[in-house]
Design a protein around this motif. Structure first.
Motif, PDB file in Angstrom:
ATOM      1  N   HIS A   1      -2.416   0.389  -8.028  1.00 12.18           N
ATOM      2  CA  HIS A   1      -1.056   0.631  -7.851  1.00 12.18           C
ATOM      3  C   HIS A   1      -0.588  -0.491  -6.645  1.00 12.18           C
ATOM      4  O   HIS A   1       0.246  -1.056  -7.011  1.00 12.18           O
ATOM      5  CB  HIS A   1      -0.468   1.834  -7.364  1.00 12.18           C
ATOM      6  N   THR A   2      -1.196  -0.694  -5.538  1.00 12.75           N
ATOM      7  CA  THR A   2      -1.051  -1.496  -4.662  1.00 12.75           C
ATOM      8  C   THR A   2      -1.062  -2.974  -5.158  1.00 12.75           C
ATOM      9  O   THR A   2      -0.252  -3.869  -4.621  1.00 12.75           O
ATOM     10  CB  THR A   2      -2.102  -1.169  -3.546  1.00 12.75           C
ATOM     11  N   THR A   3      -1.900  -3.105  -5.735  1.00 11.87           N
ATOM     12  CA  THR A   3      -2.049  -4.562  -6.109  1.00 11.87           C
ATOM     13  C   THR A   3      -0.987  -5.070  -7.145  1.00 11.87           C
ATOM     14  O   THR A   3      -0.474  -6.218  -6.911  1.00 11.87           O
ATOM     15  CB  THR A   3      -3.568  -4.922  -7.249  1.00 11.87           C
ATOM     16  N   TRP A   4      -0.352  -4.248  -7.904  1.00 12.47           N
ATOM     17  CA  TRP A   4       0.699  -4.483  -8.544  1.00 12.47           C
ATOM     18  C   TRP A   4       2.170  -4.941  -7.401  1.00 12.47           C
ATOM     19  O   TRP A   4       2.680  -5.801  -7.619  1.00 12.47           O
ATOM     20  CB  TRP A   4       1.288  -3.384  -9.470  1.00 12.47           C
ATOM     21  N   HIS A   5       2.130  -4.018  -6.442  1.00  9.80           N
ATOM     22  CA  HIS A   5       3.291  -4.305  -5.608  1.00  9.80           C
ATOM     23  C   HIS A   5       3.066  -5.478  -4.694  1.00  9.80           C
ATOM     24  O   HIS A   5       3.974  -6.278  -4.220  1.00  9.80           O
ATOM     25  CB  HIS A   5       3.384  -2.997  -4.778  1.00  9.80           C
ATOM     26  N   LEU A   6       1.534  -5.813  -4.615  1.00 18.35           N
ATOM     27  CA  LEU A   6       1.338  -6.975  -3.933  1.00 18.35           C
ATOM     28  C   LEU A   6       1.484  -8.389  -4.802  1.00 18.35           C
ATOM     29  O   LEU A   6       2.122  -9.241  -4.144  1.00 18.35           O
ATOM     30  CB  LEU A   6      -0.484  -6.990  -3.578  1.00 18.35           C
TER      31      LEU A   6
ATOM     32  N   GLU B   1       0.713  -1.069 -15.544  1.00 14.40           N
ATOM     33  CA  GLU B   1       1.951  -0.603 -16.463  1.00 14.40           C
ATOM     34  C   GLU B   1       2.638   0.546 -15.916  1.00 14.40           C
ATOM     35  O   GLU B   1       3.717   0.499 -15.903  1.00 14.40           O
ATOM     36  CB  GLU B   1       1.225  -0.628 -17.668  1.00 14.40           C
ATOM     37  N   VAL B   2       1.852   1.330 -15.293  1.00 15.60           N
ATOM     38  CA  VAL B   2       2.874   2.534 -14.874  1.00 15.60           C
ATOM     39  C   VAL B   2       3.463   2.135 -13.653  1.00 15.60           C
ATOM     40  O   VAL B   2       4.826   2.464 -13.675  1.00 15.60           O
ATOM     41  CB  VAL B   2       1.670   3.610 -14.302  1.00 15.60           C
ATOM     42  N   SER B   3       2.991   1.270 -12.706  1.00 12.57           N
ATOM     43  CA  SER B   3       3.826   1.005 -11.610  1.00 12.57           C
ATOM     44  C   SER B   3       4.958   0.225 -12.144  1.00 12.57           C
ATOM     45  O   SER B   3       6.049   0.015 -11.469  1.00 12.57           O
ATOM     46  CB  SER B   3       2.872   0.098 -10.619  1.00 12.57           C
TER      47      SER B   3
ATOM     48  N   SER C   1      10.848  -0.403 -12.762  1.00 11.98           N
ATOM     49  CA  SER C   1      11.979  -0.928 -13.518  1.00 11.98           C
ATOM     50  C   SER C   1      12.966   0.414 -13.879  1.00 11.98           C
ATOM     51  O   SER C   1      14.070   0.243 -14.682  1.00 11.98           O
ATOM     52  CB  SER C   1      11.380  -1.717 -14.989  1.00 11.98           C
ATOM     53  N   GLY C   2      12.193   1.711 -14.278  1.00 14.04           N
ATOM     54  CA  GLY C   2      13.137   2.919 -14.421  1.00 14.04           C
ATOM     55  C   GLY C   2      12.878   3.081 -15.759  1.00 14.04           C
ATOM     56  O   GLY C   2      13.519   3.895 -16.309  1.00 14.04           O
ATOM     57  N   ASP C   3      11.697   2.513 -16.287  1.00 11.43           N
ATOM     58  CA  ASP C   3      11.412   2.865 -17.850  1.00 11.43           C
ATOM     59  C   ASP C   3      10.958   4.148 -17.995  1.00 11.43           C
ATOM     60  O   ASP C   3      10.010   4.600 -16.974  1.00 11.43           O
ATOM     61  CB  ASP C   3      10.683   1.534 -18.575  1.00 11.43           C
ATOM     62  N   GLU C   4      10.665   4.562 -19.130  1.00 13.06           N
ATOM     63  CA  GLU C   4       9.966   5.726 -19.488  1.00 13.06           C
ATOM     64  C   GLU C   4       8.376   5.756 -19.204  1.00 13.06           C
ATOM     65  O   GLU C   4       7.902   4.454 -19.671  1.00 13.06           O
ATOM     66  CB  GLU C   4      10.174   6.267 -20.633  1.00 13.06           C
ATOM     67  N   VAL C   5       7.944   6.635 -18.599  1.00  7.22           N
ATOM     68  CA  VAL C   5       6.402   6.498 -18.598  1.00  7.22           C
ATOM     69  C   VAL C   5       5.755   7.763 -19.128  1.00  7.22           C
ATOM     70  O   VAL C   5       6.055   8.701 -18.980  1.00  7.22           O
ATOM     71  CB  VAL C   5       5.975   6.598 -16.898  1.00  7.22           C
TER      72      VAL C   5
ATOM     73  N   LEU D   1       0.959  -1.181   0.007  1.00 11.59           N
ATOM     74  CA  LEU D   1       0.002  -0.058   0.050  1.00 11.59           C
ATOM     75  C   LEU D   1       0.832   1.001  -0.019  1.00 11.59           C
ATOM     76  O   LEU D   1       0.603   2.110  -0.606  1.00 11.59           O
ATOM     77  CB  LEU D   1      -0.788   0.106   1.216  1.00 11.59           C
ATOM     78  N   ALA D   2       1.940   1.260   0.754  1.00 12.68           N
ATOM     79  CA  ALA D   2       2.787   2.394   0.974  1.00 12.68           C
ATOM     80  C   ALA D   2       3.559   2.560  -0.571  1.00 12.68           C
ATOM     81  O   ALA D   2       3.471   3.828  -1.071  1.00 12.68           O
ATOM     82  CB  ALA D   2       3.936   2.287   1.988  1.00 12.68           C
ATOM     83  N   ALA D   3       3.899   1.599  -1.177  1.00 13.98           N
ATOM     84  CA  ALA D   3       4.572   1.737  -2.427  1.00 13.98           C
ATOM     85  C   ALA D   3       3.554   2.056  -3.665  1.00 13.98           C
ATOM     86  O   ALA D   3       3.660   2.785  -4.491  1.00 13.98           O
ATOM     87  CB  ALA D   3       5.067   0.330  -2.842  1.00 13.98           C
ATOM     88  N   GLY D   4       2.331   1.616  -3.460  1.00 12.26           N
ATOM     89  CA  GLY D   4       1.294   2.115  -4.356  1.00 12.26           C
ATOM     90  C   GLY D   4       0.795   3.585  -3.986  1.00 12.26           C
ATOM     91  O   GLY D   4       0.915   4.438  -5.271  1.00 12.26           O
ATOM     92  N   LEU D   5       0.982   4.124  -2.956  1.00  5.59           N
ATOM     93  CA  LEU D   5       0.679   5.666  -2.534  1.00  5.59           C
ATOM     94  C   LEU D   5       1.849   6.496  -3.155  1.00  5.59           C
ATOM     95  O   LEU D   5       1.927   7.423  -3.646  1.00  5.59           O
ATOM     96  CB  LEU D   5       0.497   5.995  -1.286  1.00  5.59           C
ATOM     97  N   ALA D   6       3.002   5.810  -3.172  1.00  9.50           N
ATOM     98  CA  ALA D   6       4.324   6.355  -3.566  1.00  9.50           C
ATOM     99  C   ALA D   6       4.213   6.539  -5.294  1.00  9.50           C
ATOM    100  O   ALA D   6       4.600   7.455  -5.769  1.00  9.50           O
ATOM    101  CB  ALA D   6       5.518   5.667  -3.262  1.00  9.50           C
ATOM    102  N   ASP D   7       3.728   5.442  -5.859  1.00  7.77           N
ATOM    103  CA  ASP D   7       3.524   5.511  -7.335  1.00  7.77           C
ATOM    104  C   ASP D   7       2.636   6.687  -7.655  1.00  7.77           C
ATOM    105  O   ASP D   7       2.887   7.335  -8.716  1.00  7.77           O
ATOM    106  CB  ASP D   7       2.938   4.212  -7.879  1.00  7.77           C
ATOM    107  N   ILE D   8       1.634   6.941  -6.928  1.00  6.84           N
ATOM    108  CA  ILE D   8       0.509   7.946  -7.390  1.00  6.84           C
ATOM    109  C   ILE D   8       1.366   9.597  -7.204  1.00  6.84           C
ATOM    110  O   ILE D   8       1.057  10.258  -8.172  1.00  6.84           O
ATOM    111  CB  ILE D   8      -0.881   7.853  -6.447  1.00  6.84           C
ATOM    112  N   ARG D   9       2.192   9.691  -5.995  1.00  7.49           N
ATOM    113  CA  ARG D   9       2.726  10.543  -5.987  1.00  7.49           C
ATOM    114  C   ARG D   9       3.718  11.024  -6.933  1.00  7.49           C
ATOM    115  O   ARG D   9       4.036  11.990  -7.643  1.00  7.49           O
ATOM    116  CB  ARG D   9       3.673  10.887  -4.609  1.00  7.49           C
ATOM    117  N   ARG D  10       4.440   9.732  -7.663  1.00 10.10           N
ATOM    118  CA  ARG D  10       5.125   9.978  -8.757  1.00 10.10           C
ATOM    119  C   ARG D  10       4.854  10.479 -10.135  1.00 10.10           C
ATOM    120  O   ARG D  10       5.201  11.201 -10.778  1.00 10.10           O
ATOM    121  CB  ARG D  10       6.087   8.841  -8.761  1.00 10.10           C
ATOM    122  N   ALA D  11       3.356   9.741 -10.384  1.00 10.94           N
ATOM    123  CA  ALA D  11       2.934   9.749 -11.646  1.00 10.94           C
ATOM    124  C   ALA D  11       1.448   9.668 -11.298  1.00 10.94           C
ATOM    125  O   ALA D  11       0.497   9.113 -11.640  1.00 10.94           O
ATOM    126  CB  ALA D  11       3.248   8.810 -12.454  1.00 10.94           C
TER     127      ALA D  11
END
Length: 253
Positions: free
Chosen positions: A237-242, A77-79, A84-88, A16-26
């Motif tokens: 996003h959380t589901t991806w990290h889970l 896909e965004v997560s 992986s550091g790829d372009e979004v 969940l924390a990683a998913g929230l971080a993804d939202i803040r980044r993109a």
């Protein structure tokens, strides 16, 4: 077969924390996909009212939410790209989504839609069994019939039990299968088996996550689906990290 790890409640919290971080980044991708999904849910409910079937608004809304895992493919896909550091970009995200039409993920979409059809069918069947073959002029009339008569209360009780069983089935089949098929083009049967194995291997944290998802979606639907604009990206996003915590592909071992 992919390897399935046993996870704990702390892993769910970390995801969940990683998913929230993804939202803040993109944020733009999640909020846009969430807004489109919310608009789709509102369209389903308004269509039921326009067709003078407003009594189906509630089950139609609940059934529409079942396609959430498919709608969240873009979020996965965004997560994945952030991880992986790829372009979004919209080009890469939409291109990946479009590419799924010829892959096994499209079969998983069919599974989701099939369960949604079963959801609506069981609603009509239970309506006929408990309330008879009657029509309702408005949603208010339907609601009054449901909450003030023994037959209506029985319809509510049985309907929610059947709905919970279908939702648990769908959750078990899809919780990691969509991310797995996005990352690794396996057959969708293997993906569903892996998803069920993930739930069986870690039943308490996974069912706990399913309860959280259900509660969040119910609350999000109340204000005309507007809550989904924010909550769908969080859940996606959380589901991806889970998934990444639960499943290890053979080439990653």
């Amino acid at each position: 077969m992919p390897q399935v790890r046993k996870i704990t409640a702390n892993d769910v919290i970390d995801a969940l924390a990683a998913g929230l971080a993804d939202i803040r980044r993109a944020p733009v991708y999640g909020l846009t996909i969430g807004a489109l999904f919310a608009a789709g849910g509102l369209f389903v409910v308004l269509s039921a009212a326009a067709l003078e079937m407003s009594y189906l608004s509630y089950p139609a809304a609940a059934g529409f939410v079942l396609i959430g895992p498919f709608a969240a493919v873009g979020l996965y896909e965004v997560s994945r790209r952030l991880e992986s550091g790829d372009e979004v970009s919209w080009k890469t995200v939409l291109g990946t989504i479009w590419a799924q039409k010829g892959r096994e993920l499209s079969w998983m979409a069919f599974v989701v839609l099939f369960i949604q059809i079963m959801w609506m069918y069981q609603v009509r069947l239970l309506l006929a069994l408990f309330l008879g073959f009657r029509s309702f002029a408005s949603f208010d009339e339907f609601l009054t019939q449901v909450i003030t008569t023994p037959e209506g209360l029985m319809f509510l009780a049985v309907g929610h039990v059947v709905g919970a069983i279908l939702s648990l089935l769908l959750f078990s089949l899809t919780v990691v299968s969509f991310p797995l098929l996005l990352e690794d083009d396996r057959d969708f049967i293997t993906a569903m088996i892996t998803s069920v194995r993930a739930v069986v291997t870690s039943p308490v944290p996974m069912i706990g996550w399913a309860i959280v998802v259900t509660a969040v979606l119910i609350v999000s639907m109340v204000p005309a689906f507007l809550g989904l604009i924010v909550t769908l990206p969080i859940l996606g996003h959380t589901t991806w990290h889970l998934y990444k915590k639960c499943v290890v592909l053979p080439d990653e071992t």
